[in-house]
Design a protein around this motif. Structure first.
Motif, short mmCIF file in Angstrom:
data_model
loop_
_atom_site.label_atom_id
_atom_site.label_comp_id
_atom_site.label_asym_id
_atom_site.label_seq_id
_atom_site.Cartn_x
_atom_site.Cartn_y
_atom_site.Cartn_z
N ALA A 189 -10.73 -1.26 2.04
CA ALA A 189 -10.47 -0.05 2.87
C ALA A 189 -10.61 1.19 2.01
O ALA A 189 -10.96 2.27 2.51
N TYR A 190 -10.39 1.05 0.70
CA TYR A 190 -10.43 2.19 -0.23
C TYR A 190 -11.81 2.29 -0.88
O TYR A 190 -11.94 2.66 -2.04
N ASP A 225 -5.34 -6.32 10.52
CA ASP A 225 -4.78 -6.11 9.20
C ASP A 225 -3.64 -7.08 8.91
O ASP A 225 -3.03 -7.63 9.82
N THR A 226 -3.38 -7.21 7.63
CA THR A 226 -2.20 -7.93 7.08
C THR A 226 -2.07 -9.35 7.62
O THR A 226 -0.96 -9.80 7.92
N TYR A 237 1.86 1.89 9.09
CA TYR A 237 2.12 0.69 9.90
C TYR A 237 3.50 0.84 10.52
O TYR A 237 4.39 1.47 9.94
N PHE A 295 -4.28 5.68 12.43
CA PHE A 295 -5.22 6.35 11.53
C PHE A 295 -5.40 7.79 12.01
O PHE A 295 -5.64 8.03 13.21
N TRP A 308 0.50 6.35 4.32
CA TRP A 308 -0.61 6.45 3.37
C TRP A 308 -1.50 7.66 3.67
O TRP A 308 -1.66 8.07 4.79
N PHE A 359 -5.18 8.30 2.21
CA PHE A 359 -6.09 7.58 1.30
C PHE A 359 -7.54 8.00 1.47
O PHE A 359 -7.95 8.57 2.48
N ASP A 411 -10.16 -11.51 4.01
CA ASP A 411 -8.88 -11.87 3.39
C ASP A 411 -8.58 -13.35 3.54
O ASP A 411 -7.49 -13.81 3.19
N ASP A 454 -8.49 -2.63 -2.43
CA ASP A 454 -8.80 -3.20 -1.11
C ASP A 454 -10.04 -2.46 -0.60
O ASP A 454 -10.20 -1.25 -0.82
N TYR A 472 0.85 -1.21 0.00
CA TYR A 472 0.00 0.00 0.00
C TYR A 472 0.87 1.25 0.00
O TYR A 472 0.38 2.36 0.10
N TYR A 474 -2.20 -11.65 5.85
CA TYR A 474 -1.53 -12.30 4.72
C TYR A 474 -0.01 -12.08 4.76
O TYR A 474 0.71 -12.52 3.89
C1 M3L Z 1 -3.12 0.78 4.06
N1 M3L Z 1 -4.46 1.01 4.51
C2 M3L Z 1 -4.53 1.00 5.97
C3 M3L Z 1 -4.99 2.27 4.00
C4 M3L Z 1 -5.39 0.02 3.96
C5 M3L Z 1 -4.98 -1.37 4.39
C6 M3L Z 1 -5.92 -2.42 3.95
C7 M3L Z 1 -5.77 -3.53 4.91
C8 M3L Z 1 -6.34 -4.84 4.52
N2 M3L Z 1 -7.79 -4.75 4.31
C9 M3L Z 1 -6.06 -5.80 5.64
O1 M3L Z 1 -6.99 -6.11 6.39
O2 M3L Z 1 -4.89 -6.14 5.84
#
Ligand code: M3L
Ligand code: AKG
Length: 488
Positions: A292-293, A303-304, A464, A316, A280, A282, A396, A290, A276, A306
């Motif tokens: 989130a956007y 988050d993450t 992060y 945030f 950020w 955004f 995810d 994603d 990302y 993965y």
């Molecule tokens: C980078 N920012 C925070 C804007 C978006 C991150 C998206 C995170 C992703 N949905 C997850 O759950 O890992």
């Protein structure tokens, strides 16, 4: 991708969580080093805890130990200053220079050694056994251990494997060994020897003392002031302490700009770059593929999931929200929610501690991020067994097509449904509307976050920080470096 073991076999093989709890109950708490420092050092090649069955720390404190008496260190000492400014010091630190805190040798027994080991008898009645090869390897002199880089520069394997002392002497502050085969001299302070005694272990691990919360936290969420954080390391110490204790913290009075926000985040550590980007800024434009956007509601998640190493902290800062409404944030204390599930439905807890869930981030056309292995929802420390990482992102989660026993599929969904029910209880949710100037930072290994749907133009910035970088800054801004170095 490793196939998950059959749930049936898992459930039969694990000790009951009672056993795991008894492990926690048995531990003493005697230690003069901060828990977090010891936690880093506390290691064993033969973890004796069935980690998968272990329970999250049962230590739910209502308050932190009152700070130990102010160390005799100078008035500028960071601990001295904090002892005056806050009672929620999570790090129990003694003033190690205080005579009564220093480990003492036995008055009745002398240090002895044979062809394999040196025996150090302590006043407390225990005797440490240190093998010679281990002692020589851990020589702390400036020839063997670089005084600046704190790295071993001694070639461990340059000495005979049957190395032995020529002379061992007890001095006022420690033990001196003059080695055969060349006469090299090593010196080990009593504190160092006591702290690193491995046979037996004399220092005990102390569980980090988290303050669990539910919806009531809305009455007084943890917060710090921007000027304090930007103005001193003590301010960063308070901020990181509150993040560690509560799992999240607001910062009041932050200029409503990405630049000031980035500078604030970097008071903890360098930003962790991902697919990302780094820092950020955004909005709901699907610039990254994603959810989130988007303007969609997001159920609470971490988050993450993965990443092999999920992001440690996430910040945030709402910069603006115009021509619309909604987007309220939701936080859930994942460690407390896990404890609730373990108490209500121990089978569900064990299943979610063992069934490995594949995850991915594949919306962007140039990447498909996946961890080196699937991980369970509840991940326990491999040595002390406490819950250390919650991974949960239903969006995810990848296709779960590796089951030893197809009957496990139903059991997993029952367990996941029980977990989801706990997460969705109103009394477990902290709901708050982010406001410009008051960024929120949270521990992404513990706290789940989500948001309500919204409309209009909503702009957030943030970043992060990796877990290890956060823990380093937390420990170093709340402890004396010499204490941290001693525990390495
Ligand atoms: C980078 N920012 C925070 C804007 C978006 C991150 C998206 C995170 C992703 N949905 C997850 O759950 O890992
Ligand atoms: O938009 C928000 O408030 C949170 C977005 C989110 O959950 C995320 O980026 O992981």
């Amino acid at each position: 991708m490793a196939a998950p073991r059959s749930i049936t076999r898992i459930l039969k093989s694990l000790p009951t969580s009672r056993n795991a709890c008894s492990y926690h109950r048995r531990r003493s708490r005697a230690s003069w080093l901060p828990a977090e420092v010891l936690a880093k050092r506390y290691s064993s090649n033969t973890a004796t805890v069935a980690a998968a069955a272990a329970s999250p720390s049962t230590e739910q404190t209502t308050s932190f130990p009152s700070p130990s008496p102010a160390p005799s260190g100078g008035n500028n000492s960071i601990i001295n200053k904090q002892a005056q400014t806050t009672s929620d010091l999570p790090l129990k630190t003694y003033n190690v220079t205080k005579a009564d805190a220093r480990p003492k040798l036995s008055e009745h027994h002398k240090i002895t050694f044979d062809e394999k080991k040196t025996l150090v008898p302590w006043e407390e009645g225990k005797t440490s056994h240190f093998q010679h090869v281990w002692m020589r390897d851990h020589c702390q002199c400036s020839e063997c251990f670089h005084p600046e880089t704190k790295q071993r520069v001694f070639d461990t394997f340059s000495v005979p494997k049957n190395i032995q002392p020529d002379i061992v002497e007890a001095e006022e502050k420690g033990m001196k060994i003059k080695w055969k085969n060349g006469g090299h001299e090593s010196f080990y302070t009593w504190e160092w020897l006591h702290l690193h005694s491995y046979n037996p272990r004399l220092e005990r691990y102390i569980s980090p003392q988290f303050k669990f919360w539910g919806s009531e936290i809305a009455e007084g969420p943890p917060e710090v002031e921007y000027e304090d954080v930007m103005g001193s390391d003590a301010g960063v110490g308070e901020w990181t302490r509150k993040i560690r204790k509560y799992g999240f913290c607001y910062v009041n009075g932050v200029p409503v700009t990405p630049e000031a926000t980035k500078e604030l985040v970097e008071r903890i550590a360098h930003i962790r770059h991902t697919h990302y980007g780094g820092f950020w800024d955004f909005t709901s434009d699907l610039s990254k593929k994603d959810t989130a956007y988007t303007t969609l509601a997001l159920g609470v998640h971490t988050d993450t999931t993965y990443f092999s190493d999920p992001a440690g902290l996430q910040l945030f800062h709402l910069l603006s929200h115009t021509d619309g409404s909604g987007g309220q944030s939701i936080l859930v204390d994942g460690f407390r929610a896990a404890k609730i599930l373990r108490e209500e439905d121990p089978t569900a807890y064990r299943i979610l501690s063992n069934v490995r869930i594949p995850s991915h981030s594949s919306g962007n056309h140039d990447s498909s991020i996946q961890p080196y292995a699937p991980f369970p929802v509840f991940n326990h420390h491999p040595v002390h067994g406490e819950l250390i990482l919650v991974r949960w992102n239903n969006g995810d989660r990848a296709t779960m097509d590796r089951w030893d026993d197809p009957a496990d599929v139903g059991r997993f969904y029952e367990a996941a449904r029980a977990w989801n029910d706990v997460l969705k209880r109103r009394e477990n949710e902290y709901r708050d509307q982010l406001v410009p100037g008051r960024p929120l930072i949270f521990d992404n290994w513990r706290v789940l976050h989500g948001r309500a749907a919204f409309d209009g133009k909503r702009r957030l910035c943030g970043a992060y920080i990796s877990r290890d970088d956060f823990m380093s800054r937390f420990v170093m801004s709340n402890s004396k470096r010499e204490d941290v170095l001693k525990a390495l």
